[in-house]
Design a protein around this motif. Sequence first.
Motif, PDB file in Angstrom:
ATOM      1  N   MET A 279       0.837  -1.198   0.000  1.00 32.93           N
ATOM      2  CA  MET A 279       0.000   0.000   0.000  1.00 32.93           C
ATOM      3  C   MET A 279       0.878   1.256   0.000  1.00 32.93           C
ATOM      4  SD  MET A 279      -3.309   1.268   0.680  1.00 32.93           S
ATOM      5  CE  MET A 279      -4.146   0.025   1.628  1.00 32.93           C
ATOM      6  N   ALA A 280       1.954   1.242   0.792  1.00 30.27           N
ATOM      7  CA  ALA A 280       2.857   2.395   0.835  1.00 30.27           C
ATOM      8  C   ALA A 280       3.466   2.644  -0.539  1.00 30.27           C
ATOM      9  CB  ALA A 280       3.949   2.174   1.885  1.00 30.27           C
ATOM     10  N   ALA A 281       3.927   1.578  -1.181  1.00 38.91           N
ATOM     11  CA  ALA A 281       4.533   1.725  -2.504  1.00 38.91           C
ATOM     12  C   ALA A 281       3.525   2.257  -3.517  1.00 38.91           C
ATOM     13  CB  ALA A 281       5.094   0.382  -2.965  1.00 38.91           C
ATOM     14  N   GLU A 282       2.285   1.788  -3.438  1.00 32.36           N
ATOM     15  CA  GLU A 282       1.255   2.254  -4.366  1.00 32.36           C
ATOM     16  C   GLU A 282       0.901   3.718  -4.101  1.00 32.36           C
ATOM     17  OE1 GLU A 282      -1.675   2.731  -7.224  1.00 32.36           O
ATOM     18  OE2 GLU A 282       0.053   1.389  -7.078  1.00 32.36           O
ATOM     19  N   CYS A 283       0.835   4.113  -2.840  1.00 36.74           N
ATOM     20  CA  CYS A 283       0.552   5.521  -2.523  1.00 36.74           C
ATOM     21  C   CYS A 283       1.670   6.434  -3.018  1.00 36.74           C
ATOM     22  CB  CYS A 283       0.351   5.694  -1.019  1.00 36.74           C
ATOM     23  SG  CYS A 283      -1.238   5.087  -0.407  1.00 36.74           S
ATOM     24  N   ILE A 284       2.912   5.978  -2.899  1.00 37.97           N
ATOM     25  CA  ILE A 284       4.035   6.765  -3.418  1.00 37.97           C
ATOM     26  C   ILE A 284       3.889   6.948  -4.920  1.00 37.97           C
ATOM     27  CG2 ILE A 284       6.523   6.721  -3.837  1.00 37.97           C
ATOM     28  CD1 ILE A 284       6.782   5.277  -1.089  1.00 37.97           C
ATOM     29  N   ARG A 285       3.592   5.859  -5.612  1.00 37.49           N
ATOM     30  CA  ARG A 285       3.438   5.921  -7.076  1.00 37.49           C
ATOM     31  C   ARG A 285       2.249   6.793  -7.467  1.00 37.49           C
ATOM     32  NH1 ARG A 285       0.408   4.624 -10.986  1.00 37.49           N
ATOM     33  NH2 ARG A 285      -1.180   3.800  -9.560  1.00 37.49           N
ATOM     34  N   ARG A 286       1.116   6.571  -6.824  1.00 35.98           N
ATOM     35  CA  ARG A 286      -0.143   7.218  -7.219  1.00 35.98           C
ATOM     36  C   ARG A 286      -0.127   8.711  -6.964  1.00 35.98           C
ATOM     37  NH1 ARG A 286      -5.767   4.245  -5.821  1.00 35.98           N
ATOM     38  NH2 ARG A 286      -4.545   2.678  -6.922  1.00 35.98           N
ATOM     39  N   HIS A 287       0.423   9.117  -5.828  1.00 39.84           N
ATOM     40  CA  HIS A 287       0.367  10.531  -5.435  1.00 39.84           C
ATOM     41  C   HIS A 287       1.689  11.259  -5.661  1.00 39.84           C
ATOM     42  CE1 HIS A 287      -3.638   9.944  -3.859  1.00 39.84           C
ATOM     43  NE2 HIS A 287      -3.215   8.912  -3.153  1.00 39.84           N
ATOM     44  N   ARG A 288       2.646  10.577  -6.268  1.00 37.84           N
ATOM     45  CA  ARG A 288       3.960  11.167  -6.550  1.00 37.84           C
ATOM     46  C   ARG A 288       4.582  11.744  -5.273  1.00 37.84           C
ATOM     47  NH1 ARG A 288       5.946   8.594  -9.941  1.00 37.84           N
ATOM     48  NH2 ARG A 288       7.476  10.212 -10.500  1.00 37.84           N
ATOM     49  N   VAL A 289       4.548  10.945  -4.244  1.00 42.08           N
ATOM     50  CA  VAL A 289       5.138  11.325  -2.959  1.00 42.08           C
ATOM     51  C   VAL A 289       6.633  11.571  -3.148  1.00 42.08           C
ATOM     52  CG1 VAL A 289       5.739  10.443  -0.660  1.00 42.08           C
ATOM     53  CG2 VAL A 289       3.420  10.112  -1.574  1.00 42.08           C
ATOM     54  N   ASN A 290       7.123  12.686  -2.598  1.00 43.09           N
ATOM     55  CA  ASN A 290       8.550  12.982  -2.759  1.00 43.09           C
ATOM     56  C   ASN A 290       9.333  12.927  -1.452  1.00 43.09           C
ATOM     57  OD1 ASN A 290       7.870  15.501  -1.569  1.00 43.09           O
ATOM     58  ND2 ASN A 290       7.465  16.375  -3.601  1.00 43.09           N
ATOM     59  N   ALA A 291       8.652  12.693  -0.343  1.00 42.64           N
ATOM     60  CA  ALA A 291       9.358  12.607   0.937  1.00 42.64           C
ATOM     61  C   ALA A 291       8.595  11.697   1.882  1.00 42.64           C
ATOM     62  CB  ALA A 291       9.508  13.989   1.568  1.00 42.64           C
ATOM     63  N   TYR A 311       6.623  -1.194  -8.743  1.00 43.40           N
ATOM     64  CA  TYR A 311       6.156   0.157  -8.461  1.00 43.40           C
ATOM     65  C   TYR A 311       7.157   1.207  -8.936  1.00 43.40           C
ATOM     66  CZ  TYR A 311       2.881  -2.251  -5.367  1.00 43.40           C
ATOM     67  OH  TYR A 311       1.908  -3.075  -4.861  1.00 43.40           O
ATOM     68  N   ASP A 312       6.617   2.331  -9.368  1.00 41.98           N
ATOM     69  CA  ASP A 312       7.451   3.478  -9.728  1.00 41.98           C
ATOM     70  C   ASP A 312       7.631   4.328  -8.478  1.00 41.98           C
ATOM     71  OD1 ASP A 312       8.707   5.692 -10.690  1.00 41.98           O
ATOM     72  OD2 ASP A 312       7.083   6.325 -12.030  1.00 41.98           O
ATOM     73  N   LEU A 313       8.804   4.242  -7.889  1.00 39.89           N
ATOM     74  CA  LEU A 313       9.104   4.986  -6.667  1.00 39.89           C
ATOM     75  C   LEU A 313      10.045   6.156  -6.942  1.00 39.89           C
ATOM     76  CD1 LEU A 313       9.694   1.956  -4.241  1.00 39.89           C
ATOM     77  CD2 LEU A 313       7.547   3.116  -4.765  1.00 39.89           C
ATOM     78  N   SER A 314      10.170   6.512  -8.218  1.00 36.35           N
ATOM     79  CA  SER A 314      11.164   7.507  -8.624  1.00 36.35           C
ATOM     80  C   SER A 314      10.888   8.911  -8.103  1.00 36.35           C
ATOM     81  CB  SER A 314      11.262   7.550 -10.152  1.00 36.35           C
ATOM     82  OG  SER A 314      10.013   7.932 -10.737  1.00 36.35           O
ATOM     83  N   SER A 315       9.656   9.171  -7.642  1.00 43.81           N
ATOM     84  CA  SER A 315       9.349  10.512  -7.136  1.00 43.81           C
ATOM     85  C   SER A 315      10.002  10.779  -5.779  1.00 43.81           C
ATOM     86  CB  SER A 315       7.837  10.704  -7.015  1.00 43.81           C
ATOM     87  OG  SER A 315       7.280   9.762  -6.104  1.00 43.81           O
ATOM     88  N   ILE A 316      10.376   9.724  -5.041  1.00 47.54           N
ATOM     89  CA  ILE A 316      10.961   9.889  -3.716  1.00 47.54           C
ATOM     90  C   ILE A 316      12.354  10.512  -3.816  1.00 47.54           C
ATOM     91  CG2 ILE A 316      11.946   8.654  -1.737  1.00 47.54           C
ATOM     92  CD1 ILE A 316       9.064   8.742  -1.427  1.00 47.54           C
ATOM     93  N   ARG A 317      12.501  11.677  -3.224  1.00 50.38           N
ATOM     94  CA  ARG A 317      13.796  12.350  -3.199  1.00 50.38           C
ATOM     95  C   ARG A 317      14.390  12.400  -1.794  1.00 50.38           C
ATOM     96  NH1 ARG A 317      14.917  10.509  -6.817  1.00 50.38           N
ATOM     97  NH2 ARG A 317      16.957  11.467  -6.499  1.00 50.38           N
ATOM     98  N   ARG A 318      13.568  12.094  -0.792  1.00 52.81           N
ATOM     99  CA  ARG A 318      14.083  12.079   0.570  1.00 52.81           C
ATOM    100  C   ARG A 318      13.402  10.969   1.369  1.00 52.81           C
ATOM    101  NH1 ARG A 318      11.534  13.417   5.660  1.00 52.81           N
ATOM    102  NH2 ARG A 318      10.751  15.376   4.824  1.00 52.81           N
ATOM    103  N   LEU A 319      14.220  10.081   1.939  1.00 50.93           N
ATOM    104  CA  LEU A 319      13.722   9.022   2.804  1.00 50.93           C
ATOM    105  C   LEU A 319      14.563   9.066   4.065  1.00 50.93           C
ATOM    106  CD1 LEU A 319      12.858   5.398   1.604  1.00 50.93           C
ATOM    107  CD2 LEU A 319      13.184   6.081   3.970  1.00 50.93           C
ATOM    108  N   SER A 320      13.920   9.401   5.156  1.00 51.70           N
ATOM    109  CA  SER A 320      14.644   9.596   6.409  1.00 51.70           C
ATOM    110  C   SER A 320      13.988   8.805   7.512  1.00 51.70           C
ATOM    111  CB  SER A 320      14.678  11.087   6.770  1.00 51.70           C
ATOM    112  OG  SER A 320      13.358  11.597   6.900  1.00 51.70           O
ATOM    113  N   GLY A 321      14.676   8.705   8.628  1.00 51.35           N
ATOM    114  CA  GLY A 321      14.114   7.979   9.763  1.00 51.35           C
ATOM    115  C   GLY A 321      15.122   7.833  10.869  1.00 51.35           C
ATOM    116  N   GLY A 322      14.791   6.948  11.804  1.00 50.16           N
ATOM    117  CA  GLY A 322      15.658   6.712  12.952  1.00 50.16           C
ATOM    118  C   GLY A 322      15.109   5.552  13.741  1.00 50.16           C
ATOM    119  N   GLY A 323      15.361   5.566  15.048  1.00 48.80           N
ATOM    120  CA  GLY A 323      14.858   4.504  15.910  1.00 48.80           C
ATOM    121  C   GLY A 323      15.823   3.339  16.046  1.00 48.80           C
TER     122      GLY A 323
END
Length: 551
Positions: A279-291, A311-323
């Motif tokens: 679902m996350a991958a599809e939302c990234i593709r569908r809505h052109r999520v960039n971060a 999936y087309d995940l090419s719109s992602i320009r920033r992936l951050s996190g921690g924990g």
Amino acid sequence: MQERHAQFWPRGLPRHLTVPDTNLFYNLEVSSVRYPDKPALVFYDSPITYAELKREVKRVAGYLQQECGVKQGDRVLLYMQNSPQFVIAYYAILRANAVVVPVNPMNLTEELRHYVSDTGATTIFVPQDLYPQVAPLMNAGLRHVLVAAYSDYLTTPTDLAVPEFVSAPRRQIEGEGVVLWSAMLARDARPGPLTAGPAELCVMPYTSGTTGLPKGCMHTHRSVMYNALAGMQWFGSQQDSIALSVLPLFHVTGMQGGMNGPIFAGATVVLMARWDRDMAAECIRRHRVNATQLISTMVIDLLSSPRVMEYDLSSIRRLSGGGAAMPEAIARKMQELLGIDYIEGYGMSETIAPTHVNPPERPKKQCLGIPIQDVDARVIDADTFATLGVDEVGEIVVHGPQVMLGYWNNEDATRDAFIEIDGKRFLRTGDIGKVDEDGYFFMTDRLKRMINASGYKVWPAEVEALMYRHPAIREVCVVSGVDARRGETVKAVVVLKDGFHGQVTEQDIVEWSHANMAAYKSPRIVEFREALPKSGTGKVQWRALQDARGE
């Protein structure tokens, strides 16, 4: 205050951050005036504009004041998954001049009882599926239960596989003090003046720590505002950013990076109520999520999906996190697939998200990053409080504008949490780490998680990072095991990748580990499991595995 990291500071970013001298709610007010028709939220393909969001926030704030008797400084419990109602309730509480107390929706009745009694809250927001956990508390301090159906905000048809608890139709729930969300909006109440200022309490997340009942971290509008703004500026986010918000909003990382920061900027937030890798991958593709923010376990899960290449995940320009540190092998696979680095950061409930983040243009792997604007962070000797030098291991302490005032109604815990160095009040994080020659911070491990094997100190995070190099390991958590001779020994709980079940044995992993790391830190015990226990924020619950070690 060490300045070795100054040469790697993000280009064009000032070293000082001037924070708006306003109530956090005012950020929504400003964005709704600037971008009234722009989607603020997208919930399983259903958009909510900034103008609509502000309108509903004010209705709920009016109801809190007029019908629930919420006054300035009162605490209000927010017990929900990621949803439009979470965002609306959060900002409505602030608009009512009250204090948000976010509660993990995995908590059950007896756990909730502590939140009610400790905060003195009389009002709670709850989704209909969790109402049975709240009902018994109506005789234990609660007087108003505001019940939401997530499906009320599924206004646009979608082919996404919406979770059943989200799509469930609104139920008619009745009881003394119980009001449905729809009825609350229909009341069309209007709030009084916005009077809570930047120095007053804003949000009070609870943290469990290592002992005792959870403690409330007192954060003001100013401290929350600081990190809401700092996170956006660090990554250069602006009004046309589209962020996937899947980290829980009740947790400070998701709250700031997935809600407060984007609303400050006027960006669009794509909300998911619960983690689902496809679902996350599809939302990234569908809505052109960039971060987006994903903790390392989520990235591991996403990249382990057999469908990830679809999936087309090419719109992602920033992936951050921690924990938890990102394993080298996973970071490398992410770089190959997306062409970007995983940007790790560090923070805690006591600091309402980050005190450290890696510079986007020069990140280091398995690294907490460098102190962000106006933060003085040091590694000290936990006994003498002396500041340590390069690569010396000690406790991380932090001083900065995002540090909490203290713990709610707990003077002893507050006193223990702070020390004074050079006339400054530093928070003791309880985390063990070091600083390298460039001024980057690295965590060795939690102070309480260290394994003492025959006098050798073993830091589980280091062992886990090494074990991720094994081709069959999907997830691993290292804890201490019982050993008649050594007292403690190293134990690894392992989840295998698909296709390796029956092909690799526990003894194979033991032998591989012994061949790839120092003998004293190499796991003597390996246990296979189908999955590792995780918290509501997706973090591996190492303590649960530790407690089940068979003592």
